[in-house]
Structure formats: C-alpha cells, structure tokens
Write an enzyme that holds these catalytic residues in place. Structure first.
Site, PDB file in Angstrom:
ATOM      1  N   CYS A  80     -23.992  25.614 -27.775  1.00 54.51           N
ATOM      2  CA  CYS A  80     -23.207  25.987 -28.626  1.00 54.51           C
ATOM      3  C   CYS A  80     -23.093  27.690 -29.164  1.00 54.51           C
ATOM      4  CB  CYS A  80     -23.921  25.607 -30.184  1.00 54.51           C
ATOM      5  SG  CYS A  80     -22.864  25.431 -31.495  1.00 54.51           S
TER       6      CYS A  80
ATOM      7  N   CYS B 128      -2.182   4.890   0.122  1.00 55.15           N
ATOM      8  CA  CYS B 128      -3.145   5.786   1.146  1.00 55.15           C
ATOM      9  C   CYS B 128      -2.826   7.228   1.319  1.00 55.15           C
ATOM     10  CB  CYS B 128      -3.210   4.942   2.344  1.00 55.15           C
ATOM     11  SG  CYS B 128      -4.563   5.442   3.452  1.00 55.15           S
TER      12      CYS B 128
ATOM     13  N   ASN C  41       0.955  -1.173   0.054  1.00 58.42           N
ATOM     14  CA  ASN C  41      -0.042   0.182  -0.028  1.00 58.42           C
ATOM     15  C   ASN C  41       0.645   1.148  -0.018  1.00 58.42           C
ATOM     16  OD1 ASN C  41      -1.702   2.101   0.535  1.00 58.42           O
ATOM     17  ND2 ASN C  41      -2.833   1.069   2.041  1.00 58.42           N
TER      18      ASN C  41
ATOM     19  N   CYS D  80     -19.877  24.544 -37.750  1.00 57.57           N
ATOM     20  CA  CYS D  80     -19.697  23.289 -36.829  1.00 57.57           C
ATOM     21  C   CYS D  80     -18.194  22.782 -36.780  1.00 57.57           C
ATOM     22  CB  CYS D  80     -20.633  22.321 -37.193  1.00 57.57           C
ATOM     23  SG  CYS D  80     -20.332  20.677 -36.319  1.00 57.57           S
TER      24      CYS D  80
ATOM     25  N   CYS E 187     -17.247  19.331 -32.214  1.00 58.01           N
ATOM     26  CA  CYS E 187     -16.866  19.331 -31.025  1.00 58.01           C
ATOM     27  C   CYS E 187     -17.610  18.494 -30.064  1.00 58.01           C
ATOM     28  CB  CYS E 187     -16.739  20.761 -30.301  1.00 58.01           C
ATOM     29  SG  CYS E 187     -18.322  21.333 -29.563  1.00 58.01           S
TER      30      CYS E 187
ATOM     31  N   CYS F 245     -36.264  14.940 -31.426  1.00 56.43           N
ATOM     32  CA  CYS F 245     -35.491  16.160 -30.836  1.00 56.43           C
ATOM     33  C   CYS F 245     -37.119  16.588 -29.797  1.00 56.43           C
ATOM     34  CB  CYS F 245     -35.426  17.168 -31.731  1.00 56.43           C
ATOM     35  SG  CYS F 245     -35.124  18.782 -30.977  1.00 56.43           S
TER      36      CYS F 245
END
Lengths: 440, 434
Positions: B357, B139, B136, B380, B383, B347
């Site tokens: 946008c 931690c 470990n 456009c 993205c 839609c």
C-alpha cells in the site's frame, strides 16, 4: 551392546569405528539445490523484517533469501558476509531458534519458520567453495592495529579493519586461530575443518597477520601493544572456568566441559578419546549440552545433565534441550551438587533438590559418575585490563573501553549475549569505530 | 449423489469431463485407459489429410513455468497434429467407439482450406462412428505457418466458410475450436455460429515463449540452439480462458451458442467455474498430462459434492448461472463502498500489506513501532491489493460501509442506491437524469 559399552571408568574406543563417523556427522546436512528453492519460497519478504531485527549482525535476510531463490547464491552470500564475515559459521552454530527463526512471521503463523540458518549456509558454502572472497582492501592507510584474540570478535574486527586499509596483527594464545569456533562448539555443528577453512578464507582480504601462541599477560602486555600500534582491540575469550565450590573437586574424573569439547574438536581420531561410562554434566547452557551430547555420542552409557534451576531457566535453547534428549541424555533440573564421593577418582556425585528460588529441599540423591564435566560458566582472566563492569570489560558505544585507543568486544566485553554472532557484530562495529577514530 | 450425466449438443457422456484434443488422446491405448479411468469423453488428437503424416521435432516439445516446488503452472508446446497415419487413427477410433458406446468420441480435424479436403476427411471420419467433429482453428504453431489452425481461426470469414462446408458435407455435430490469439473472441464465435456450428470450444493455446536460456540466448524449449513460439496452456491460462468464455456467453447475438470450456481446467472447481460462465462441458489436457488420468476421480467427486451442497440435480442447472453477473465496468455500482479490515489476531505482522500500500498504492495502511498494521479509512480506496498480498487467508477482508455512514476518504454519505458510471456527474457522456 558391546562389552566396551559397559566397561566402567574412562575408556577410549567404546564404539565401532563406523559409529564415530555416523555420530559426529553434520547435524544439519546442507540442503540440496531443490530443497533450497522450496525453503526460500516460504519467505514472505516481509517489510522491515522482524528476522533482520532479531539478528545481532542485522543481515538482510529477506534479500539474501530472494537472491537464493533467483539462482544467485553468490550474491546472497555477499549480502550475508557484508554484515557478518563469519556468516558461514553463524549459519551452523547460531541458535536461530531464539534469534531470526523465532522472529520469523511463519513461526508466528504456523510454528514452522523459514529455514534461515540452513539457507544462509547454502549461500555461504556456495561462495566459499568457489574460493571467492568478495571483498577488497581499500588503499593502505599505514595504520597498525593490534587485535587480541583470534575468535569471532577478533576475526570480524580484523577483517573490517583490513578492508578499510589498516594493517592488523592478531595475537592468540592458542596454537590455531578461530577461538571458540575452533576449540568450542560441538563437533557435529562444524564438520570437515570448517572453522579452519573459514579463517583461511577470511584472511584472503590481506593485511592481516596472525601470531598464535601469544598470550596477553605472559607473552605480551597491553602497554606494549598500545605503544606499538595505533589502536588495540581486545577480543579475548573467557579463560577461567567456574568451580563447583565443593570439597574433593580435584578428584580424578572431574573435568572442565570446555576442555573436553576442545579436546574433542582437536582429536584426529575420536576412537582414541576416552569417555566415562557414567557421565554427569553440571550446568544448563550450551556448553553443558555440547559436552553431554558428545559424551553420549562417544559411547558413554549413561549421561545426565543436571541443572540447579528449572528447564525454563536453562540457557540452552529448547532445540538444544530436545537434541540432548533425543540423543539419550537425561536432563535433571532443580538439583545442585552437594558432595563428591569416591576414593581417588570420583565414583558418585550427590545432589540435593532445590526449589525455584534455589532453596535446598533436604532431599538428596546420588548419581554414579566416573566422569563429571563442570559447565557452570567461564570467567574473564587477566591483569591490567581496562575497567571492568561486573566481571567483564566495561564498554560504551561501539566497544570503547575506559582506556583511549583500546576497544573490546565479544565474550570479554560486558553486555550482549555470549554468542558467536554477537561477537561478530561487536568486532565489526568496533572496527568501524576504530576506523573513524584513526581517520578522524 | 448428483447426476453428472452430460448432454452437450446431443452428445451424451457419463460426465462433462472430456479430454481435449492433444497428446493424451493420440492413440487407442491412451483413450481406452482414459475411459476406464472415468473420463466422460475424448476429442481425438487432430487428424490431418491422408498421405505422409506430419513430422514433429526430435528435440523437446514442451517448455514449462514452475512454482518453487516444481508445481507446473504453465506448459508450452510445439507439437503438431497427429504424426501417425490417418488410417491408423481411424481404425483405432472405430474400435474404441465400438467398445465404449456410452462415452463421447469426437474427431478433431485440420486440413487445408479447400472444400474437397474437408469433404474428404469428413467422409472418412463418419465411418468411425464418432459422435461429432471439432474443427481445429486454434493451433498457433507449425500448422498455422502452412495456412491451417490459427491461421484460419484468426480470419472470421474462413471460420464461417469452413464451418459451412462441414455442415454441408456431414450430419455430425460440428464444434469449432477457437484460437485466443485474436483481439475479439466474439468475432470468430459469431462466424462459427453464422456458418452453422453446433458449438464452439475454447480456448486453444496462446502464442508464447516460455523462457529464454540466458547462456544460449535462445527461447526455451531450445532445439539445437534455436526456439520457436509455442502454445501456452495449463493453470496459468485459465483466467484468460474464463473471460473469453464469458464474453461469448454474455453476448446477446451469441446467446444459446453452446460452449465447450477449455483452458487450465485442473480441478472440479475450475470446471465448475467454466460451467457457471456458460460452458456446457469442459475439456482437460495439461492437468492430465501433469498428474495422469486419475485426476478425473477428484473432478467427479468434487463436482458431485458441490452440486449436492447447492441442491443442483443436473449439470445444466449450473451451466451459465454466473453469466448474468458478468457486466461491463460501467455497470458496476459506484455506491458500493468498502474498506479493508485487518484481523489483528490473525495478523502475523509480515508487513506485506504495508509495503504494497505504501509503495504502490494509496498509503492507506499505517505501521506502528511494534508492527501493528491498521487501515487508514480516509485513504483506503478499497483496491483489495492488501488482501491479495496478505499471506494469511481471511486476515484482511473488505467490509462494506453501511448506508448512512460517511466515507472518510470522500466525505460523502454512503447510499444503498445503485448508481453507476453512466449516470455519474463526472461522466461527460452521462445519460440524462430522467
């Protein structure tokens, strides 16, 4: 089924005492804090949201829901009340299923709109229960405005005028202010004296005096009001009830639905309010549904709501129709009353089926009736009012009547739906117009 | 049904789903129930040196981030290693391993950075019959202040040194658990490999303050008015963990170093994603803490169904399958031109794509009076933000322009040829054309 259920005639106390509380409890109990977060999270915060457009008062719904979601219900309430000072009552009585919630994109997407009405109630209740009134009066202008009618239109108008610093006197024919919020509307939509509390809360703005028991025509005249005030706003209710136009319409047991609803709202003990065993409501609007459902809830054995056209033409929304059906009201459509039968008191009412163009078909039937409620519309009453358009006061712009210095809004004014929220919008907009005129 | 049997660095388990070293694996009672529920392996709650055990706070140990319906998205903890006596844990581990010989049992260890401490603890855990040890080094709270946990994991030299000691003083497979609280995960991974580690496991929890109490002005969870940073885990950390796993898996110098994937694994799908990015198995904690041990049934059935659908007969066919497709940005094909496409039937007219946008991207979505939203191809840039903010699945998709089309934004004809930044004319460091 207890004995009183079957007792014919118009009797009080048909139910056990506990049944009244249960039957007339809140139709939509307020959402709790967690339910509100879940409901609010469903809002998509739409751009130029369709729900805002659908609201006659154009409350910024996505904004107030986001404010609720972020733990600021008080700010949400301000967003609501800024547009609609009776946002608390509208949250309870608006037919949201035909307004904001119908326009909600989630209704389009999955048939389950965001619970806008219930969220609005949560916000407004939160603020009002703190006794807070988030609006303050502007410096007094010294202008005096008379408002006739202390219903939603008059109250909204008065509040906005008072906020702008004007002194307002509201005159109302009834003993209590509130108009249909107090005397109309099914009891289960406005429990615990909410209408009265809302008026008290609204009056915290200051600058508003209410004179009840003052009726236009008998106690006051429009000329007097005009002479003694800088402006007058008419926000009267519709005092007349349309008649069925049948012989024997004056028989005992034939009543106006609006009177029944008002008596029910004002009753201190519903067990003392009599109701028929066989009740017939004639009409297809909200008033008809409110009367029919409440007659059933009061213990009537058989309640029929009879409308002369088809279901799709009913003014009562589908939600209200379903509510009535769920309470056991039988909805009969395409039937109009043709005769009242009975000796002294009504015993039966006879209907004839009609087709969609209201042409009688010759087929008739009779319904047992010891109580009949007429709910086929109300009319504006009064002499010397500004010019009418149809049977209501003609208005242009923000409630301007044919008489300079007199504005009108709410049910008495032509145009717009006869809804609380529409009345609030008209009262508010008239107030803004009055303010502009007075301050020129 | 696909065979889910797992062989991770020689450690066999009925499936690749292990419980990570954490509160769920702190005692015999839990671990027996976990194995009975179907978990393939368990990494026992971290053991410390002999002597008086550590103590935990007596106030809240966890803080959480929730969705609106209290779905737990992220969990933060300030719990330390086991606070029970070492011998108690060792006795329990021995009994459990004896009764569950086919399940994996790993001892997680954290002792001070000196060889004797490690030698001593190793000698004691070997007797439990455990299948391996996990160091470990991750931690991030409490123990790190005492020079252990992430204080070791953040120094590659220490990682290598301690790993070497462990390999020297035991024959057990050694898994080195890495902390994500470091700039480059490949460095401690390399150190572990150089030290002879058989595998690395990652990620441990991320340094975090869950939230601030705005009345007390104190971090949450709040202990008597004060708060300390904790370790963040749960679904929220998965993307960070996936990247770190992939970074190791795709680094040539680290190729072949087995990885046990940890970090927000909640469903079979999460597990499959870790494995596709190179994890030989996965370790789960928060999901079990949220829903209980039973979730492993869904993980088993889900992974099994997926493997059947893909025609994989062993989990090893899945492991690393996505690694070759993880590249640097400069290797992405700049000739791959897509445009957003809105399915008008799907839609619901919320307008979120438009707001996103218009306000924050490229003004490439138009809105009509009657709320019809259309993509303006000339603006456009593909993205994908509209896709991500759209509440309706598959309503907006990215569609590739076919070869020969002209991209109205750039005016250039789309080519099917692969061309990346390294050869782009705008790149001042571009390679020669030849």
């Amino acid at each position: 089924m207890s004995d009183t259920t079957l007792t014919p005639g118009i009797k009080a106390g048909r139910l056990d005492a506990a049944a009244y509380d249960e039957n007339f409890g809140d139709l939509h109990p307020r959402l709790d804090d967690h339910e509100v977060l879940v409901a609010a999270d469903r809002c998509y915060f739409c751009h130029d949201a369709p729900c805002i457009t659908a609201c006659p008062t154009e409350i910024d719904i996505p904004l107030f829901i986001r404010q609720i979601a972020t733990g600021t219900a008080e700010a949400a309430a301000e967003t609501i009340l800024d547009q609609n000072i009776l946002g608390g009552m509208c949250a309870r009585v608006c037919p949201t299923e035909t307004l904001c919630e119908q326009a909600c994109v989630r209704e389009a997407a999955e048939g389950k709109p965001v619970l806008i009405g219930q969220l609005q109630r949560y916000a407004t209740d939160t603020l009002m229960e703190q006794g807070k009134h988030p609006f303050a009066r502007a410096v007094r202008t010294g202008k005096q405005v008379a408002v006739v009618g202390a219903g939603p239109a008059g109250l909204a108008c008065a509040h906005r005028l008072a906020m702008h610093g004007h002194d307002v006197t509201i005159y109302d024919a009834r003993q209590k202010p509130g108009g249909l919020n107090e005397y109309g509307i099914a009891a289960y939509k406005s429990v615990d004296g909410f209408a009265e509390r809302e008026v008290d809360w609204l009056l915290q703005i200051g600058g508003i005096t209410i004179e009840t028991g003052k009726s236009l025509g008998s106690d006051l005249t429009l000329d007097q009001l005009k002479a003694s005030h800088d402006a007058v706003f008419l926000g009267l209710g519709l005092g007349g009830v349309n008649a069925l136009g049948l012989e024997a319409e004056d028989k005992d047991g034939i009543e106006n639905a609006v009177d029944f609803i008002a008596d029910l709202r004002q009753a201190r003990d519903l067990a003392k309010l009599p109701v028929g065993r066989d009740v017939v409501v004639i009409g297809g609007g909200m008033t008809a549904v409110d009367a029919a459902v409440q007659a059933k809830l009061l213990g009537a054995l058989n309640v029929s709501l009879v409308y002369r056209r088809g279901r799709d033409r009913m003014n009562a929304s589908v939600f209200e129709q379903d509510l009535a059906a769920s309470k056991g009201v039988r909805i009969i459509t395409n039937a109009q009353p043709v005769a009242i039968h009975g000796n002294g008191a009504v015993r039966e009412i006879e209907f004839e089926y009609t087709d969609d163009s209201l042409t009688p078909t010759g087929q008739t039937f009779r319904l047992a009736a010891d109580q009949v409620f007429k709910a086929i519309g109300q009319t504006l009453q009064g002499d010397g009012l500004p010019k009418l358009e149809g049977r209501k006061i003609a208005v242009t712009g923000a409630g301007r009547t044919s008489v300079a210095g007199i504005w009108a809004g709410g049910d008495c004014a032509a145009g717009g739906d006869d809804l609380t929220v529409t009345a609030v919008a008209e009262g508010r907009d008239a107030a803004e117009d009055i303010h502009s005129s007075l301050m020129g | 049904m696909a065979n889910l049997e797992s062989n991770f660095i020689g450690i066999k388990s009925p499936n690749p789903f292990w419980l990570a070293s954490a509160p769920p694996t702190d005692k015999e009672y839990n671990v027996r129930r976990a194995f009975d529920a179907g978990w393939g392996g368990v990494v026992w709650k971290t053991l410390g040196e002999d002597g008086p055990p550590v103590v935990n706070v007596n106030g809240p140990r966890y803080g959480a981030i929730w969705g609106a319906d209290r779905r737990l998205l992220g969990l933060n903890n300030i719990e330390l290693i086991t606070d029970r006596p070492l011998q108690t844990n060792l006795d329990e581990m021995t009994r459990v391993k004896r009764d569950y010989p086919d399940h994996a049992l790993i001892a997680s260890l954290m002792v001070p950075v000196d060889e004797d401490s490690w030698k001593d603890i190793l000698s004691r855990v070997i007797d439990t019959g455990c299948d391996g040890v996990e160091l470990n080094f991750g931690c991030p709270h409490g123990m790190s202040e005492r020079g252990m946990g992430s204080a070791v994991g953040q120094v590659p030299d220490y990682v290598q040194m301690v790993t070497e000691w462990c390999k020297k003083h035991s024959n057990l497979p050694v898994i080195v658990k890495l902390t994500p609280n470091i700039a480059d995960i490949r460095k401690p991974a390399q150190a572990a490999k150089d030290g002879g580690a058989d595998a690395v496991s990652l990620i441990n929890t991320i340094n975090s303050i869950t939230s601030v109490d705005l009345d007390l002005f104190a971090p949450q969870p709040t202990i008597d008015g004060l708060g300390a940073h904790g370790g963040y885990c749960g679904p929220a950390v998965k993307p960070i963990a996936l990247n770190m796993v992939a970074e190791i898996a795709r680094t040539p110098e680290l190729a072949g170093l087995p990885i046990s994937g940890i970090g927000g694994v909640t469903t079979w799908r999460d597990a499959a994603e870790f494995m596709a990015l190179g994890a030989g198995n996965v370790q789960v904690c928060t999901a079990a803490m949220t829903y209980g041990f039973k979730i492993v049934e869904e993980m088993i059935s889900g992974l099994s169904q997926y493997m059947d659908e893909k025609g994989f007969t062993t989990v090893d066919e899945l492991v690393g399958r996505a690694v070759p497709n993880v590249v640097n940005w400069q290797d992405l094909n700049l000739n791959y031109v897509t445009k957003a496409r809105i399915d008008q039937d799907a839609c619901i007219k919320c307008g979120r794509c438009f707001a996103a946008c218009e306000d924050t991207s490229h003004q490439a979505i138009s809105m009509s009076e009657d709320r019809v939203f259309d993509v303006i191809d000339a603006e456009c840039v593909a993205c994908n933000l509209c896709v991500n903010v759209c509440p309706v699945e598959d309503c907006i998709t990215m569609e590739r322009l076919p070869e020969g089309d002209v991209d109205p934004r750039t005016g250039k004809t789309v080519s099917d040829d692969y061309a990346n930044w390294t050869t782009h004319p705008n790149n001042p460091m571009k390679c020669a054309a030849e």
